[in-house]
Structure formats: C-alpha cells, structure tokens
Design an enzyme around this catalytic site. Structure first.
Site, PDB file in Angstrom:
ATOM      1  N   HIS A 139     -14.311   7.318   6.624  1.00 51.89           N
ATOM      2  CA  HIS A 139     -13.027   7.219   6.568  1.00 51.89           C
ATOM      3  C   HIS A 139     -12.233   8.223   6.988  1.00 51.89           C
ATOM      4  CE1 HIS A 139      -9.816   4.336   4.957  1.00 51.89           C
ATOM      5  NE2 HIS A 139      -9.004   5.820   5.017  1.00 51.89           N
ATOM      6  N   LEU A 140     -11.348   8.371   8.448  1.00 53.22           N
ATOM      7  CA  LEU A 140     -11.193   9.488   8.412  1.00 53.22           C
ATOM      8  C   LEU A 140      -9.234   9.306   8.435  1.00 53.22           C
ATOM      9  CD1 LEU A 140     -13.721  11.197  10.517  1.00 53.22           C
ATOM     10  CD2 LEU A 140     -13.654  11.159   8.429  1.00 53.22           C
ATOM     11  N   GLU A 160      -7.356  -2.369   4.665  1.00 58.26           N
ATOM     12  CA  GLU A 160      -6.923  -2.522   3.271  1.00 58.26           C
ATOM     13  C   GLU A 160      -6.803  -4.064   2.812  1.00 58.26           C
ATOM     14  OE1 GLU A 160      -6.241   2.027   3.987  1.00 58.26           O
ATOM     15  OE2 GLU A 160      -7.505   2.166   2.357  1.00 58.26           O
ATOM     16  N   ASN A 214      -9.138   5.837  16.507  1.00 61.57           N
ATOM     17  CA  ASN A 214      -8.682   6.416  17.975  1.00 61.57           C
ATOM     18  C   ASN A 214      -8.903   7.647  18.824  1.00 61.57           C
ATOM     19  OD1 ASN A 214      -6.693   4.551  18.022  1.00 61.57           O
ATOM     20  ND2 ASN A 214      -5.799   5.118  15.452  1.00 61.57           N
ATOM     21  N   HIS A 244     -10.337   5.545  -1.579  1.00 58.14           N
ATOM     22  CA  HIS A 244     -10.684   4.828  -0.447  1.00 58.14           C
ATOM     23  C   HIS A 244     -12.050   3.653   0.031  1.00 58.14           C
ATOM     24  CE1 HIS A 244      -9.665   8.758   2.007  1.00 58.14           C
ATOM     25  NE2 HIS A 244      -7.831   8.268   1.658  1.00 58.14           N
ATOM     26  N   VAL A 257      -7.565   8.171  12.288  1.00 61.80           N
ATOM     27  CA  VAL A 257      -8.754   9.209  13.088  1.00 61.80           C
ATOM     28  C   VAL A 257     -10.022   8.693  13.801  1.00 61.80           C
ATOM     29  CG1 VAL A 257      -9.967  11.673  13.169  1.00 61.80           C
ATOM     30  CG2 VAL A 257      -7.633  11.360  11.823  1.00 61.80           C
ATOM     31  N   ARG A 267      -3.653  13.652  16.910  1.00 59.32           N
ATOM     32  CA  ARG A 267      -3.193  13.468  18.569  1.00 59.32           C
ATOM     33  C   ARG A 267      -2.629  15.032  18.694  1.00 59.32           C
ATOM     34  NH1 ARG A 267      -0.222   8.514  16.393  1.00 59.32           N
ATOM     35  NH2 ARG A 267       0.077   9.424  14.661  1.00 59.32           N
ATOM     36  N   GLY A 320      -5.818  10.961   4.775  1.00 60.79           N
ATOM     37  CA  GLY A 320      -6.530  11.477   3.309  1.00 60.79           C
ATOM     38  C   GLY A 320      -8.062  11.293   4.314  1.00 60.79           C
ATOM     39  N   ARG A 359      -2.045  -1.856  -4.164  1.00 59.21           N
ATOM     40  CA  ARG A 359      -2.945  -0.749  -3.516  1.00 59.21           C
ATOM     41  C   ARG A 359      -2.809   0.381  -4.495  1.00 59.21           C
ATOM     42  NH1 ARG A 359      -3.978   3.899   0.019  1.00 59.21           N
ATOM     43  NH2 ARG A 359      -6.114   5.672  -0.226  1.00 59.21           N
ATOM     44  N   ASN A 415       1.114  -0.984   0.042  1.00 56.15           N
ATOM     45  CA  ASN A 415       0.267  -0.110  -0.056  1.00 56.15           C
ATOM     46  C   ASN A 415       0.963   1.134  -0.165  1.00 56.15           C
ATOM     47  OD1 ASN A 415      -1.728   2.071   1.143  1.00 56.15           O
ATOM     48  ND2 ASN A 415      -2.797   0.446   2.621  1.00 56.15           N
TER      49      ASN A 415
HETATM   50  N1  LIG Z   1      -4.552   8.031  19.110  1.00 58.87           N
HETATM   51  C1  LIG Z   1      -4.792   9.317  18.151  1.00 58.87           C
HETATM   52  N2  LIG Z   1      -5.900   9.803  18.417  1.00 58.87           N
HETATM   53  C2  LIG Z   1      -6.145  10.658  17.383  1.00 58.87           C
HETATM   54  N3  LIG Z   1      -5.656  10.380  16.900  1.00 58.87           N
HETATM   55  C3  LIG Z   1      -4.919  10.167  15.649  1.00 58.87           C
HETATM   56  C4  LIG Z   1      -4.727   8.843  16.525  1.00 58.87           C
HETATM   57  N4  LIG Z   1      -4.141   7.419  16.802  1.00 58.87           N
HETATM   58  C5  LIG Z   1      -3.218   7.846  14.869  1.00 58.87           C
HETATM   59  N5  LIG Z   1      -4.254   9.180  14.525  1.00 58.87           N
HETATM   60  C6  LIG Z   1      -4.549  10.117  13.119  1.00 58.87           C
HETATM   61  O1  LIG Z   1      -4.770   9.024  12.338  1.00 58.87           O
HETATM   62  C7  LIG Z   1      -4.071   9.391  11.179  1.00 58.87           C
HETATM   63  C8  LIG Z   1      -3.212   8.692  10.186  1.00 58.87           C
HETATM   64  O2  LIG Z   1      -4.546   7.668  10.196  1.00 58.87           O
HETATM   65  P1  LIG Z   1      -4.446   6.719   8.917  1.00 58.87           P
HETATM   66  O3  LIG Z   1      -5.546   6.306   8.247  1.00 58.87           O
HETATM   67  O4  LIG Z   1      -3.385   6.265   9.513  1.00 58.87           O
HETATM   68  O5  LIG Z   1      -4.025   7.203   7.149  1.00 58.87           O
HETATM   69  P2  LIG Z   1      -2.781   7.226   6.779  1.00 58.87           P
HETATM   70  O6  LIG Z   1      -3.558   6.189   6.068  1.00 58.87           O
HETATM   71  O7  LIG Z   1      -3.978   8.432   4.625  1.00 58.87           O
HETATM   72  O8  LIG Z   1      -1.667   7.171   6.398  1.00 58.87           O
HETATM   73  C9  LIG Z   1      -2.736  10.524  11.735  1.00 58.87           C
HETATM   74  O9  LIG Z   1      -2.575  11.752  11.155  1.00 58.87           O
HETATM   75  C10 LIG Z   1      -3.757  10.929  12.966  1.00 58.87           C
HETATM   76  O10 LIG Z   1      -4.004  12.116  13.374  1.00 58.87           O
HETATM   77  C1  LIG Z   2      -7.190   8.501  -2.039  1.00 60.80           C
HETATM   78  C2  LIG Z   2      -5.974   8.748  -0.674  1.00 60.80           C
HETATM   79  O1  LIG Z   2      -6.959   9.842  -0.335  1.00 60.80           O
HETATM   80  O2  LIG Z   2      -5.576   7.786   0.331  1.00 60.80           O
HETATM   81  P1  LIG Z   2      -4.596   8.064   1.518  1.00 60.80           P
HETATM   82  O3  LIG Z   2      -5.596   8.533   3.066  1.00 60.80           O
HETATM   83  O4  LIG Z   2      -4.152   7.243   2.027  1.00 60.80           O
HETATM   84  O5  LIG Z   2      -3.756   9.403   1.432  1.00 60.80           O
HETATM   85 MG   LIG Z   3      -4.403   5.181   3.994  1.00 67.70          MG
END
Ligand SMILES: Nc1ncnc2c1ncn2[C@@H]1O[C@H](COP(=O)(O)OP(=O)(O)O)[C@@H](O)[C@H]1O
Ligand SMILES: CC(=O)OP(=O)(O)O
Ligand SMILES: [Mg+2]
Length: 417
Positions: free
Chosen positions: A224-225, A400, A350, A196, A347, A300, A228, A107, A22
């Site tokens: 999905h937070l 994923e 968590n 996503h 987000v 966080r 992105g 992915r 990914n």
């Molecule tokens: N314990 C937590 N409390 C609040 N936010 C968190 C926590 N752990 C992770 N995050 C949030 O999750 C985000 C990353 O999410 P993730 O799904 O791994 O993103 P991506 O796949 O887009 O990189 C971080 O930027 C952070 O803001």
């Molecule tokens: C499509 C997209 O926004 O993916 P990511 O959250 O991994 O940046």
């Molecule tokens: Mg992601």
C-alpha cells in the site's frame, strides 16, 4: 445532545445509505453509498485543511447529477471541513438530514488492543480513541474531531468506527512483539499494531478474486503505497506480518515519514543536537521520507525531476525502492510461498516506474513485470506480470470507503436490505 447507544443501531427499512468519512491529518475523503447495490451517490475530498487555501472537490454521482464542483477557501479545521461536506451533500438533495441515511462510518486509524472489530461509537469508545492519540498523533485527532462533528450534526444516527489496526490483530506474537523488556512493553501496551488494515484486507481479497481463487487458498504480499505506505504479508486471508508498528512511522520510506531507523538516532538527536522529543517526532513524521530527502513528497513531481536529471530526486527514489525491495524479500521469506504481489494506493496504482523498479532483478524469485502491461493506465484490478509467471504481480485499486461502508452497514443493519 442525545448520545447514541447500542439501542440506536436499529435502522428503518428504507435507510440504506451510509456516509463514510476518511479523515487524514490535513484532508477528509468522503463517500455516500447506497448499500442496496454498493453504488456511490457522491464522493469528494477536502484538502489542505488549516493551510489557508483549502480546497473542496465534490462529485455528485447520481444519474443526471450535476458535474463536479470545486471550492477554494479557508477551512480552519476538521470540524469546518465536515460542515462543508454536509453543505455540498445538501446542495444535491443528499443532506445529512435524509431519513435514508442509515449510519456514518468513520475510518479510525488506531484502535489499540481493544478494537479489532467495527464498533458502534459511544462516549466511552470515543474516549478510548482519544486516549490513543499519542500513538497516532497525525491521525486520531482528526478522527476524533470528525466523529464529534458528525455526532453533533446527527445525534440520533449510529456512528461506526472501522479501525486501520483491526486486520493486523491476527499477527502472531513473534511478529507483533518488539524484542524489548516484556514487563515494560506490556505496562505501556508497546507492540506492533500495523495500519492501513482496511486497505490490506480489501486488496488481498480482491487479488484472490483476480486469480480466480478463494482468499484462503492464496499467500499475498500487499504494498500500500500512498502518502503513508505499508507492506503486509497475508497468508490464506489472514495478516501474518506488516511493516508499520506501534505507530504509522515504522517500515517503508513514505511521503514525509522516515520509516525504519535505528532507534538510537533519536537519543543521538536529543543528546547531541539538543532536540526535544516533540521536535524529533516532527522531524521523523513530517520532515523525513521523500520530503526530507529531496524536498518533494509527491511521486509525480519526483519522477518529473528525475526525467530532468535531478540527482537528489534520483537518490530519494532509489532509497524508496531499496527499502521496498527489502520488504518484498523479507515477506517472501515470512510466507515461504507467494502467489501474488499487489500494488495499491496513489503511488502503487499510478507509478509504473515504482512497480518496475521494485521487482527488477527478482526473477529468481519468480517475479517480473511485463513492460506493456505495466504501462497500461486503468482503474480496474489487473495483472502486470508476464503470462505463466510463477508469482502474479498485480495492481488493485484500493477502496477503503466501500469496505468501511460495508462493515458499517453490516453492523447497523445485520438483516441486510
Ligand atoms: N499519477 C501518479 N504518478 C505517481 N504518483 C502518483 C500519481 N497520482 C498520485 N500519486 C501519488 O499518490 C500519493 C497519494 O496517495 P494516496 O493513496 O491518495 O495517499 P493518502 O491516502 O495517504 O493521502 C501522492 O502523494 C502521489 O505521490
Ligand atoms: C495510517 C496511515 O499512515 O494513514 P495515511 O496513509 O492515510 O496517512
Ligand atoms: Mg490513504
């Protein structure tokens, strides 16, 4: 280098493992799974690629496997990152040369109009993923490099692309089309694709299971937070609306992306501020969202600053929640009847204060969270709404990688194991 073709998809009976990659804009998440029981043999992350001090975190997960390893050092690009992943796996006897490896699943963020199913990667498929770079500028380049490097390391192995856009292909035209001149839109394939999708598909199905229902029986809003962020409305297992559009820039407020904005802001920046298209692209994709509003994109850190009374962090949080709430209301209206709202990704899984604030004041819609249930920290799918609530509110960790592994294996080993 030989080129994988459809004929290479036949795998031997003892090849039961799938490596999933990914690749994000500055990171690679990976997992090696055994498809006999969907167990994870190894998982890890390479982050801050190209930023000087990159980090590799690798966890071997086999019985008796050594503990987690961490390496800090410069990793210049996604090709070097993938080579580091291959080295880590080899240290555990799980190297890419293993005959037990059936395929590598990638992915791929943008599949355009053409790719709505998992697809075995050929030169021609790769060229199409490359052609789509302008509509996924942060993601498709990393996906292309990941695929190229993986093919060079194991040219004989089937490589499969699983597209973020695929799940959203069922959106009706009324949701997928922008209200612009049809001829222009069609000439340039301008429409809403959504992203996503692998996560929205997995999480909506898992939510139905949590409710003891078949996906065909339930209407779900998925939030999905992550860095992105996107919302989707899923009716009876099919996506009917999602918040991202032609690119992953539309919709919710994200870590560094603005989400929805009046398109005239872009002409204004060009005409009045003298910015180029590339500068505006960079502003909206990388210097906006939570980062642009308060200088931090990590939820966080934002919560920590709010606890210390920081006003900018508070306002950034409030703008994030306001947008989220608008989408919950809009998707409620799109679906008509909602059985569950589910939070997922970094987000969503968590940040209890985000979940609480997003549904606050929506009791008239049958929505509420139970403070004690919302405070529980767990990696399991769970309900956080009060007993007998009209609409379930849930937290379902996304996976994923598992979803990509299953779709990849189903394509290369249709007989199963
Ligand atoms: N314990 C937590 N409390 C609040 N936010 C968190 C926590 N752990 C992770 N995050 C949030 O999750 C985000 C990353 O999410 P993730 O799904 O791994 O993103 P991506 O796949 O887009 O990189 C971080 O930027 C952070 O803001
Ligand atoms: C499509 C997209 O926004 O993916 P990511 O959250 O991994 O940046
Ligand atoms: Mg992601």
């Amino acid at each position: 280098m030989t080129t994988p073709t459809e004929s290479t998809t036949a795998v031997t009976a003892n090849a039961t493992r799938v490596l999933v990659l990914n690749s994000g804009s500055s990171s690679v998440k990976y997992q090696l799974l055994d498809m006999r029981d969907n167990s994870r043999l190894a998982a890890g992350l390479v982050e801050r690629i190209g930023e000087g001090t990159s980090r590799v975190v690798h966890s071997p997960l086999t019985a008796g496997g050594a503990g987690k390893r961490e390496r800090i050092g410069a990793i210049a690009d996604h090709s070097a990152a993938l080579k580091a992943v291959a080295e880590e796996l080899a240290l555990d006897g799980l190297g890419l040369d293993s005959p037990q490896l059936a395929a590598i699943g990638h992915r791929v963020v943008h599949g355009g109009l053409r790719f709505t199913e998992p697809t075995v990667i050929t030169d021609e498929v790769l060229a199409e993923v490359e052609r789509l770079i302008p509509v996924a500028p942060l993601h498709n380049p990393a996906n292309v490099t990941g695929i190229r490097t993986a093919r060079a390391l194991r040219p004989d192995l089937p490589q499969v692309a699983v597209f973020d856009t695929a799940f959203h292909a069922t959106m009706p035209e009324s949701a997928a089309r922008y209200a612009i001149d049809v001829a222009t839109a069609d000439a340039h394939r301008i429409r809403r694709y959504g992203f996503h999708g692998t996560s929205h598909a997995y999480v909506s199905r898992r939510t139905a299971a949590l409710l003891g229902k078949d996906p065909s029986e339930v209407n779900v809003i998925v939030l999905h937070l992550g860095n992105g962020a996107s919302a989707s409305a899923v009716a009876g297992g099919r996506c009917v609306e999602t918040s991202m559009g032609l690119t992953p820039l539309e919709g919710l407020v994200m870590g560094t992306r603005s989400g929805d904005i009046d398109p005239a802001v872009t002409f204004h920046l060009k005409r009045v501020a003298g910015m180029s298209a590339d500068e505006i692209d960079e502003l909206l994709n990388k210097k906006s969202g939570l980062m642009g509003l308060c200088g931090d994109n990590d939820m966080r850190e934002i919560r920590r600053r709010i606890d210390e009374g920081d006003e900018r962090a508070r306002l950034a949080f409030d703008i994030y929640i306001h947008r989220l709430k608008k989408y919950i209301g809009a998707y409620y209206a799109v679906l008509g009847r909602v059985d569950a709202i589910v939070f997922t990704a970094g987000v969503g899984e968590n940040a209890a204060p985000v979940r609480e604030a997003a549904v606050a004041g929506l009791e008239e819609l049958g929505l509420a969270v139970d403070a004690d249930l919302n405070a529980v920290r767990s990696g399991e799918p769970r309900l956080i709404s009060p007993d007998h609530a009209r609409v379930a509110v849930a937290v379902v960790p996304t996976d994923e990688e598992l979803e990509i592994a299953q779709q990849t294996f189903a394509l290369v080993a249709p007989e199963g194991v």
